[in-house]
Scaffold this motif. Structure first.
Motif, PDB file in Angstrom:
ATOM      1  N   TRP A  18       0.618  -6.185   1.835  1.00  0.00           N
ATOM      2  CA  TRP A  18       0.340  -5.332   2.805  1.00  0.00           C
ATOM      3  C   TRP A  18      -0.990  -5.635   3.390  1.00  0.00           C
ATOM      4  O   TRP A  18      -1.052  -5.777   4.357  1.00  0.00           O
ATOM      5  CB  TRP A  18       0.572  -3.884   2.235  1.00  0.00           C
ATOM      6  CG  TRP A  18       1.823  -3.001   2.228  1.00  0.00           C
ATOM      7  CD1 TRP A  18       2.587  -2.932   1.116  1.00  0.00           C
ATOM      8  CD2 TRP A  18       3.060  -3.055   3.376  1.00  0.00           C
ATOM      9  NE1 TRP A  18       3.678  -2.453   1.313  1.00  0.00           N
ATOM     10  CE2 TRP A  18       4.015  -2.650   2.558  1.00  0.00           C
ATOM     11  CE3 TRP A  18       2.800  -3.259   4.730  1.00  0.00           C
ATOM     12  CZ2 TRP A  18       5.077  -2.346   3.544  1.00  0.00           C
ATOM     13  CZ3 TRP A  18       3.971  -2.919   5.258  1.00  0.00           C
ATOM     14  CH2 TRP A  18       4.997  -2.356   4.714  1.00  0.00           C
ATOM     15  N   THR A  19      -1.803  -6.157   2.431  1.00  0.00           N
ATOM     16  CA  THR A  19      -3.149  -6.812   2.977  1.00  0.00           C
ATOM     17  C   THR A  19      -2.861  -7.768   3.973  1.00  0.00           C
ATOM     18  O   THR A  19      -3.286  -8.157   4.969  1.00  0.00           O
ATOM     19  CB  THR A  19      -4.064  -6.896   1.888  1.00  0.00           C
ATOM     20  OG1 THR A  19      -4.100  -5.577   1.088  1.00  0.00           O
ATOM     21  CG2 THR A  19      -5.178  -7.643   2.456  1.00  0.00           C
ATOM     22  N   SER A  20      -2.078  -8.710   3.427  1.00  0.00           N
ATOM     23  CA  SER A  20      -1.645  -9.906   4.160  1.00  0.00           C
ATOM     24  C   SER A  20      -1.051  -9.622   5.523  1.00  0.00           C
ATOM     25  O   SER A  20      -1.155  -9.992   6.839  1.00  0.00           O
ATOM     26  CB  SER A  20      -0.959 -10.965   3.528  1.00  0.00           C
ATOM     27  OG  SER A  20       0.285 -10.418   3.244  1.00  0.00           O
ATOM     28  N   ILE A  21      -0.018  -8.605   5.469  1.00  0.00           N
ATOM     29  CA  ILE A  21       0.697  -8.098   6.643  1.00  0.00           C
ATOM     30  C   ILE A  21      -0.397  -7.814   7.999  1.00  0.00           C
ATOM     31  O   ILE A  21      -0.397  -7.775   8.969  1.00  0.00           O
ATOM     32  CB  ILE A  21       1.576  -7.122   6.688  1.00  0.00           C
ATOM     33  CG1 ILE A  21       2.902  -8.036   5.922  1.00  0.00           C
ATOM     34  CG2 ILE A  21       2.196  -6.351   7.746  1.00  0.00           C
ATOM     35  CD1 ILE A  21       3.863  -7.122   5.275  1.00  0.00           C
ATOM     36  N   GLU A  22      -1.199  -6.564   7.232  1.00  0.00           N
ATOM     37  CA  GLU A  22      -2.215  -6.121   8.085  1.00  0.00           C
ATOM     38  C   GLU A  22      -3.457  -7.161   8.624  1.00  0.00           C
ATOM     39  O   GLU A  22      -3.688  -7.030   9.846  1.00  0.00           O
ATOM     40  CB  GLU A  22      -3.293  -4.892   7.275  1.00  0.00           C
ATOM     41  CG  GLU A  22      -4.340  -4.316   8.029  1.00  0.00           C
ATOM     42  CD  GLU A  22      -5.146  -3.557   7.207  1.00  0.00           C
ATOM     43  OE1 GLU A  22      -5.994  -2.841   7.882  1.00  0.00           O
ATOM     44  OE2 GLU A  22      -5.269  -3.564   5.825  1.00  0.00           O
ATOM     45  N   THR A  23      -3.616  -8.081   7.988  1.00  0.00           N
ATOM     46  CA  THR A  23      -4.504  -9.403   8.327  1.00  0.00           C
ATOM     47  C   THR A  23      -3.833 -10.061   9.688  1.00  0.00           C
ATOM     48  O   THR A  23      -4.524 -10.272  10.519  1.00  0.00           O
ATOM     49  CB  THR A  23      -4.764 -10.189   7.334  1.00  0.00           C
ATOM     50  OG1 THR A  23      -5.529  -9.386   6.370  1.00  0.00           O
ATOM     51  CG2 THR A  23      -5.736 -11.128   7.657  1.00  0.00           C
ATOM     52  N   LEU A  24      -2.761 -10.222   9.229  1.00  0.00           N
ATOM     53  CA  LEU A  24      -1.799 -10.870  10.316  1.00  0.00           C
ATOM     54  C   LEU A  24      -1.828 -10.118  11.440  1.00  0.00           C
ATOM     55  O   LEU A  24      -2.157 -10.639  12.897  1.00  0.00           O
ATOM     56  CB  LEU A  24      -0.276 -11.520   9.816  1.00  0.00           C
ATOM     57  CG  LEU A  24       0.409 -11.939  10.771  1.00  0.00           C
ATOM     58  CD1 LEU A  24      -0.066 -13.207  11.758  1.00  0.00           C
ATOM     59  CD2 LEU A  24       2.007 -12.280  10.473  1.00  0.00           C
ATOM     60  N   LEU A  25      -1.162  -8.823  11.462  1.00  0.00           N
ATOM     61  CA  LEU A  25      -1.002  -7.908  12.545  1.00  0.00           C
ATOM     62  C   LEU A  25      -2.311  -7.642  13.437  1.00  0.00           C
ATOM     63  O   LEU A  25      -2.276  -7.547  14.721  1.00  0.00           O
ATOM     64  CB  LEU A  25      -0.364  -6.676  12.290  1.00  0.00           C
ATOM     65  CG  LEU A  25       1.144  -6.779  11.734  1.00  0.00           C
ATOM     66  CD1 LEU A  25       1.532  -5.619  10.993  1.00  0.00           C
ATOM     67  CD2 LEU A  25       1.952  -7.686  12.564  1.00  0.00           C
ATOM     68  N   SER A  26      -3.506  -7.279  12.556  1.00  0.00           N
ATOM     69  CA  SER A  26      -4.468  -7.246  13.461  1.00  0.00           C
ATOM     70  C   SER A  26      -5.211  -8.242  14.344  1.00  0.00           C
ATOM     71  O   SER A  26      -5.881  -8.088  15.132  1.00  0.00           O
ATOM     72  CB  SER A  26      -5.844  -6.814  12.319  1.00  0.00           C
ATOM     73  OG  SER A  26      -5.985  -7.802  11.694  1.00  0.00           O
ATOM     74  N   SER A  27      -4.499  -9.629  14.073  1.00  0.00           N
ATOM     75  CA  SER A  27      -5.134 -10.709  14.751  1.00  0.00           C
ATOM     76  C   SER A  27      -4.208 -11.025  16.201  1.00  0.00           C
ATOM     77  O   SER A  27      -4.580 -11.717  16.763  1.00  0.00           O
ATOM     78  CB  SER A  27      -5.016 -12.039  13.909  1.00  0.00           C
ATOM     79  OG  SER A  27      -3.832 -12.245  13.767  1.00  0.00           O
ATOM     80  N   LEU A  28      -3.008 -10.136  16.279  1.00  0.00           N
ATOM     81  CA  LEU A  28      -2.052 -10.609  17.157  1.00  0.00           C
ATOM     82  C   LEU A  28      -2.759  -9.774  18.487  1.00  0.00           C
ATOM     83  O   LEU A  28      -3.306  -8.814  18.370  1.00  0.00           O
ATOM     84  CB  LEU A  28      -0.872  -9.790  17.100  1.00  0.00           C
ATOM     85  CG  LEU A  28      -0.231 -10.428  15.697  1.00  0.00           C
ATOM     86  CD1 LEU A  28       1.241  -9.657  15.687  1.00  0.00           C
ATOM     87  CD2 LEU A  28       0.102 -11.854  15.968  1.00  0.00           C
ATOM     88  N   TRP A  33       2.394  -9.738  20.123  1.00  0.00           N
ATOM     89  CA  TRP A  33       3.207  -8.595  19.786  1.00  0.00           C
ATOM     90  C   TRP A  33       4.330  -8.405  20.537  1.00  0.00           C
ATOM     91  O   TRP A  33       5.450  -7.736  20.087  1.00  0.00           O
ATOM     92  CB  TRP A  33       2.322  -7.157  20.126  1.00  0.00           C
ATOM     93  CG  TRP A  33       1.493  -6.764  19.274  1.00  0.00           C
ATOM     94  CD1 TRP A  33       0.220  -7.021  18.992  1.00  0.00           C
ATOM     95  CD2 TRP A  33       1.768  -5.883  17.860  1.00  0.00           C
ATOM     96  NE1 TRP A  33      -0.411  -6.681  17.892  1.00  0.00           N
ATOM     97  CE2 TRP A  33       0.551  -5.957  17.119  1.00  0.00           C
ATOM     98  CE3 TRP A  33       2.870  -5.610  17.368  1.00  0.00           C
ATOM     99  CZ2 TRP A  33       0.501  -5.351  15.925  1.00  0.00           C
ATOM    100  CZ3 TRP A  33       2.852  -5.001  15.960  1.00  0.00           C
ATOM    101  CH2 TRP A  33       1.593  -4.965  15.275  1.00  0.00           C
ATOM    102  N   ALA A  34       4.501  -8.913  21.813  1.00  0.00           N
ATOM    103  CA  ALA A  34       5.817  -9.048  22.636  1.00  0.00           C
ATOM    104  C   ALA A  34       6.625 -10.282  22.364  1.00  0.00           C
ATOM    105  O   ALA A  34       7.789 -10.511  23.099  1.00  0.00           O
ATOM    106  CB  ALA A  34       5.392  -8.907  24.027  1.00  0.00           C
TER     107      ALA A  34
END
Length: 69
Positions: A18-28, A33-34
């Motif tokens: 979940w930390t790695s997912i959060e790191t990735l998504l916060s960089s988009l 996102w689209a």
């Protein structure tokens, strides 16, 4: 029969994921996102929404009512 995996090891692994997912998504940015994914008609936002919905369901939370015109 396989030996059970210790709970603390499972929690640590989930925290890492979940930390790695959060790191990735916060960089988009908005365009990322689209971005369309391998699932026809699904963009990154759709996939993340699906993940969140699944996790909410596993927690026992009911989805909000859907209003259809």
């Amino acid at each position: 029969m396989a030996a059970p995996i210790p709970k603390d090891r499972t929690i640590a692994a989930l925290d890492e994921v979940w930390t790695s997912i959060e790191t990735l998504l916060s960089s988009l940015d908005d365009d990322e996102w689209a971005t369309q994914t391998a699932l026809p008609g699904w963009d990154v936002k759709d996939n993340v929404s699906h993940m969140i919905g699944t996790e909410q369901m596993l927690l026992g939370n009911q989805p909000p009512p859907i209003e259809i015109d």
